[in-house]
Design a protein around this motif. Structure first.
Motif, short mmCIF file in Angstrom:
data_model
loop_
_atom_site.label_atom_id
_atom_site.label_comp_id
_atom_site.label_asym_id
_atom_site.label_seq_id
_atom_site.Cartn_x
_atom_site.Cartn_y
_atom_site.Cartn_z
N ARG A 202 -15.01 1.22 -12.34
CA ARG A 202 -14.11 0.24 -12.48
C ARG A 202 -14.17 -0.78 -11.56
NH1 ARG A 202 -8.63 2.16 -13.86
NH2 ARG A 202 -8.38 0.21 -14.35
N ARG A 203 -15.14 -0.46 -10.32
CA ARG A 203 -15.04 -1.35 -9.09
C ARG A 203 -14.05 -1.43 -8.58
NH1 ARG A 203 -18.84 -6.53 -11.35
NH2 ARG A 203 -20.34 -5.26 -12.42
N LEU A 204 -13.32 -0.11 -8.23
CA LEU A 204 -11.89 0.11 -7.57
C LEU A 204 -12.32 1.08 -6.25
CD1 LEU A 204 -9.29 0.30 -10.44
CD2 LEU A 204 -9.77 -1.63 -8.79
N SER A 205 -13.30 1.28 -5.80
CA SER A 205 -13.78 2.06 -4.81
C SER A 205 -12.85 1.99 -3.55
CB SER A 205 -15.11 1.95 -4.22
OG SER A 205 -15.94 1.98 -5.52
N LEU A 206 -12.32 0.75 -3.37
CA LEU A 206 -11.51 0.34 -2.09
C LEU A 206 -10.27 1.30 -2.10
CD1 LEU A 206 -11.48 -0.87 0.58
CD2 LEU A 206 -10.51 -3.12 -0.49
N ILE A 207 -9.79 1.59 -3.31
CA ILE A 207 -8.51 2.25 -3.57
C ILE A 207 -8.53 3.64 -2.86
CG2 ILE A 207 -8.80 3.60 -5.67
CD1 ILE A 207 -6.30 2.35 -6.37
N ALA A 208 -9.65 4.31 -2.76
CA ALA A 208 -9.60 5.77 -2.08
C ALA A 208 -9.55 5.36 -0.62
CB ALA A 208 -10.99 6.36 -2.14
N ASP A 209 -9.97 4.29 0.01
CA ASP A 209 -10.00 4.20 1.41
C ASP A 209 -8.54 3.84 1.74
OD1 ASP A 209 -11.14 4.13 4.01
OD2 ASP A 209 -11.51 2.12 3.84
N THR A 210 -8.02 3.03 0.90
CA THR A 210 -6.45 2.50 0.96
C THR A 210 -5.72 3.53 1.06
OG1 THR A 210 -7.04 0.40 0.15
CG2 THR A 210 -4.71 1.01 0.24
N LEU A 211 -5.71 4.47 0.18
CA LEU A 211 -4.63 5.58 -0.14
C LEU A 211 -4.98 6.38 1.22
CD1 LEU A 211 -4.49 6.18 -3.85
CD2 LEU A 211 -2.83 5.08 -2.38
N SER A 212 -6.25 6.59 1.71
CA SER A 212 -6.37 7.46 2.96
C SER A 212 -5.74 7.04 4.06
CB SER A 212 -7.97 7.45 3.11
OG SER A 212 -8.53 8.13 2.27
N HIS A 213 -5.88 5.75 4.23
CA HIS A 213 -4.93 5.19 5.29
C HIS A 213 -3.55 5.27 5.07
CE1 HIS A 213 -8.75 3.25 6.11
NE2 HIS A 213 -8.30 2.82 7.56
N VAL A 214 -3.02 5.18 3.94
CA VAL A 214 -1.58 5.13 3.61
C VAL A 214 -1.17 6.82 3.95
CG1 VAL A 214 0.26 5.51 2.00
CG2 VAL A 214 -1.66 3.54 2.03
N ALA A 215 -2.08 7.70 3.68
CA ALA A 215 -1.98 9.12 3.75
C ALA A 215 -1.74 9.22 5.35
CB ALA A 215 -3.26 9.89 3.23
N LEU A 216 -2.81 8.86 6.00
CA LEU A 216 -2.34 8.76 7.71
C LEU A 216 -1.19 8.40 8.26
CD1 LEU A 216 -4.09 9.13 10.24
CD2 LEU A 216 -4.65 6.86 10.29
N ALA A 217 -0.58 7.35 7.65
CA ALA A 217 0.80 7.14 7.98
C ALA A 217 1.82 8.33 7.59
CB ALA A 217 1.33 5.89 7.33
N GLY A 218 1.63 8.95 6.55
CA GLY A 218 2.25 10.00 6.19
C GLY A 218 2.13 11.17 7.14
#
Length: 265
Positions: free
Chosen positions: A34-50
């Protein structure tokens, strides 16, 4: 028995790696298609904030990462569904925002700590029996969701609009996929760290797509590629005294490069 299997911490590390190698690329195939590979990187950075928030509050870092990733997943999908921002813009905002929150919280906590480094870059050799049960439970949840909604996820992966016309609940499934990615990112961060989690989700899927002729074969090849990457990377890390997370990701990239050469020949 090989030396690598004579230590309890390596046995736990290999078991954790094998479980994650079966979970991460399974959801990664749907993202890459679905060409949404960047979503994994995005949520990883959000998880880092957590993770940073949890360390500051005295919670378990995985709990903070899980909560932040789920909130981020819901937020990204709400922004996409509302139509106010296209997918890439929403991802960029959450990626930058997650990293910014993490930097601020790390500063408030007095700077980098050993615990934070283990979640940034992974510490698979420090996996404890409790971590294995967490990975197993969350991983089974991800795989069960993919199995239950396999046909619907397959439909939206190839033609979202056609699936919507056929009555498939596209918006709900998009939210489900994003939440599954968030859970997978939290599970995988123990192995390769939050900064490299997206690589374990995306690269094996991209490798499989270059070789497989059917969707089912793609899923199987993606899992096989991830298993080879994890086992070869951890073996190299053990005997050559390398960082396990980096060795795993570099092995995955080498497999991807090898498939590219193979296709050209």
């Amino acid at each position: 028995m090989p030396e690598i299997l004579q230590y309890g911490f390596m046995q736990r590390a290999l078991l954790a790696g094998v479980m994650i190698a079966m979970i991460a690329p399974t959801i990664g195939v749907f993202l890459v298609l679905r060409r949404l590979s960047l979503i994994a990187d995005t949520l990883s950075h959000v998880a880092l904030a957590g993770v940073a928030a949890a360390l500051l509050a005295g919670w378990h870092p995985a709990a903070g990462a899980f909560l932040a990733a789920i909130i981020g997943a819901v937020g990204i999908e709400r922004m996409r569904v509302s139509g106010r921002l296209v997918g890439d813009a929403a991802l960029a905002i959450f990626l930058s925002g997650g990293l910014a929150v993490a930097v601020v919280l790390i500063g408030l906590s007095g700077g980098f700590r050993v615990d934070l480094f283990t979640y940034l870059f992974g510490a698979i050799t420090a996996v404890q029996p409790r971590d294995l049960w967490v990975i197993l439970g969350l991983g089974l949840g991800v795989l069960a969701a993919v199995a239950i909604f396999y046909k619907e996820l397959f439909a939206i992966a190839f033609d979202e609009e056609a699936a919507r016309v056929q009555g498939v609940p596209v918006d709900a499934l998009n939210l489900l996929v994003t939440v599954l990615v968030a859970v997978t990112a939290v599970v995988a961060m123990r192995v390769v760290g939050v900064l490299l989690t997206s690589a374990l989700i995306v690269i094996p899927a991209a490798t499989a797509l270059r070789l497989a002729g059917t969707f089912r074969a793609t899923l199987l090849l993606a899992v096989a590629s991830a298993l080879i990457s994890v086992l070869a990377g951890m073996t190299a890390a053990f005997y050559l005294n390398l960082a396990a997370g980096g060795a795993i990701v570099l092995t995955a990239i080498a497999l991807f490069a090898a498939t590219s050469v193979l296709r050209r020949s």
